[in-house]
Design a protein around this motif. Sequence first.
Motif, short mmCIF file in Angstrom:
data_model
loop_
_atom_site.label_atom_id
_atom_site.label_comp_id
_atom_site.label_asym_id
_atom_site.label_seq_id
_atom_site.Cartn_x
_atom_site.Cartn_y
_atom_site.Cartn_z
N TYR A 1 0.80 -1.22 0.00
CA TYR A 1 0.00 0.00 0.00
C TYR A 1 0.84 1.28 0.00
O TYR A 1 0.30 2.37 0.08
CB TYR A 1 -0.93 0.00 1.22
CG TYR A 1 -2.01 -1.06 1.13
CD1 TYR A 1 -2.88 -1.07 0.05
CD2 TYR A 1 -2.14 -2.02 2.13
CE1 TYR A 1 -3.86 -2.04 -0.04
CE2 TYR A 1 -3.13 -2.99 2.05
CZ TYR A 1 -3.98 -2.99 0.96
OH TYR A 1 -4.95 -3.94 0.87
N ALA A 2 2.17 1.13 -0.06
CA ALA A 2 3.01 2.33 -0.03
C ALA A 2 2.95 3.04 -1.37
O ALA A 2 2.88 2.41 -2.41
CB ALA A 2 4.44 1.95 0.31
N ASP A 3 2.97 4.38 -1.33
CA ASP A 3 2.97 5.13 -2.59
C ASP A 3 4.40 5.20 -3.12
O ASP A 3 5.36 4.97 -2.39
CB ASP A 3 2.40 6.52 -2.37
CG ASP A 3 3.26 7.31 -1.42
OD1 ASP A 3 4.08 8.10 -1.89
OD2 ASP A 3 3.12 7.12 -0.20
N GLU A 4 4.53 5.54 -4.42
CA GLU A 4 5.85 5.46 -5.05
C GLU A 4 6.85 6.47 -4.48
O GLU A 4 8.04 6.18 -4.42
CB GLU A 4 5.72 5.65 -6.57
CG GLU A 4 4.91 6.89 -6.96
CD GLU A 4 5.36 7.49 -8.25
OE1 GLU A 4 5.41 6.75 -9.24
OE2 GLU A 4 5.66 8.70 -8.29
#
Lengths: 254, 204
Positions: free
Chosen positions: B188-191
């Motif tokens: 779920y981490a963003d780039e």
Amino acid sequence: MNAFQKIYKTQAIVLKHIPLGEADYLLTLYTPDNGKIKAVARGSRKMKSKLGGHVEPLMHTSFVLSTGRNLDVVSQADVIDGFRSIREDIQSLNVALYMMELVDKITEENQSNNNIYKLMLDCMHSLAKDPSPTLLQYFQLKTIEYSGFRPELYNCVECSNNIEASKHRFSLDYGGVLCLNCKPSGMNILPLSLATLKVLRFFLTHDLSNIQKLRVYGDNLLELNRIIKNILDYILDREVKSSTFLSHIYEHID
Amino acid sequence: MTYERLPSVAAPLVKLIDALNRLPGVGAKSAQRLAYYLIRTSEDEAKGLAAAIIAIKENIVLCKICRNITESNPCYLCSLPDREVDKICVVEEPLDVISLERTRSYRGLYHVLHGVISPATGIGPEQLKVEDLIERIKGKSIVEVILATNPSLEGENTAMYLHRIMSPFVSKITRLARGLPVGGNLEYADEVTLSRALEGRQEV
């Protein structure tokens, strides 16, 4: 889920977020098909929210939304481009903040306008790589055009005759050039030099890739900024507040 | 909801309900409930609450050094003898000081900005305690300034701005690391977070 709920997918640029309740954000999104919309991102203010970084302003994100009774709710969000190089440069970041505020102020909710969406995305990508010095002015004028206020730059707005070189002024009330023979009926008349008129025409007839080579300096740049700001103030009737800090950055930080 | 047109409700009660209604997170119904609860409480308890409210208005000031909320001036942290006075950690809000103190891993001093630069709402450096910060570091032998604003768009903007205007005066300006939270999930981490976490990776 009840019968009135509908799930749909859309890409969007996150224009802004405001805190809502204990842990939510109310997002303002700009989408290609529905224009500006609002949506709730539940729990996104929590450190470990799965939406967290995907719903920050200045993110180009792919959303799954479900229609609610009042507001749409974000059920999934995945970043397509986080524009990291914009975020890490103070000038680019503040240009981007200005762009997002301008789009938020000039558009109405649920009015689809694919041109504005594409313009914003293209300008963000350009800003992230190698921005043209006149990118901001180009963006402003194109936004004005795509919002339905394209200025008339060839024929006099009063007598419709072709404008002669260096014999023109700009009428804010009529939204275009005015020849010297026509007596203005309103007070909102601005001087407009031939050089600036040509830059404005160039912006309206060319796309982003051509702007790269365009350079505007000194008094011409001041006049260009002044006329665009006057047109925007006239259309919006309120201030784009980000411009204050943007000018502060240009003046105090190289 | 306004009570002004309801003569059946006693005037002092209307005043209290209206006052409670102005508090953040307290709606009209909660304000009513709180007001009627206060009527039933003992006089001591009610007076205690009133005195506590008056006390925060009369005795609370901003620390002359770090601009944190305090009753003594300079504040408790700024007057401790064993803190490292040549380190300043810049935070957005007084609550951030509490969070950082809870870690027990920082021994320097703080500077509270009381907000964050937010161009679209018209909040610039003039509305924050930025000038106080510059005065505080100018000509002093500050070893390190830690920029601990939130890793949000506004927080980053503020940190970049502070870095630019402070760099003539301080040689070492650092920013809190940005990366994955404990108990987080890569999926779920963003780039932006992930790429920064990769860059900031450490040998185990």
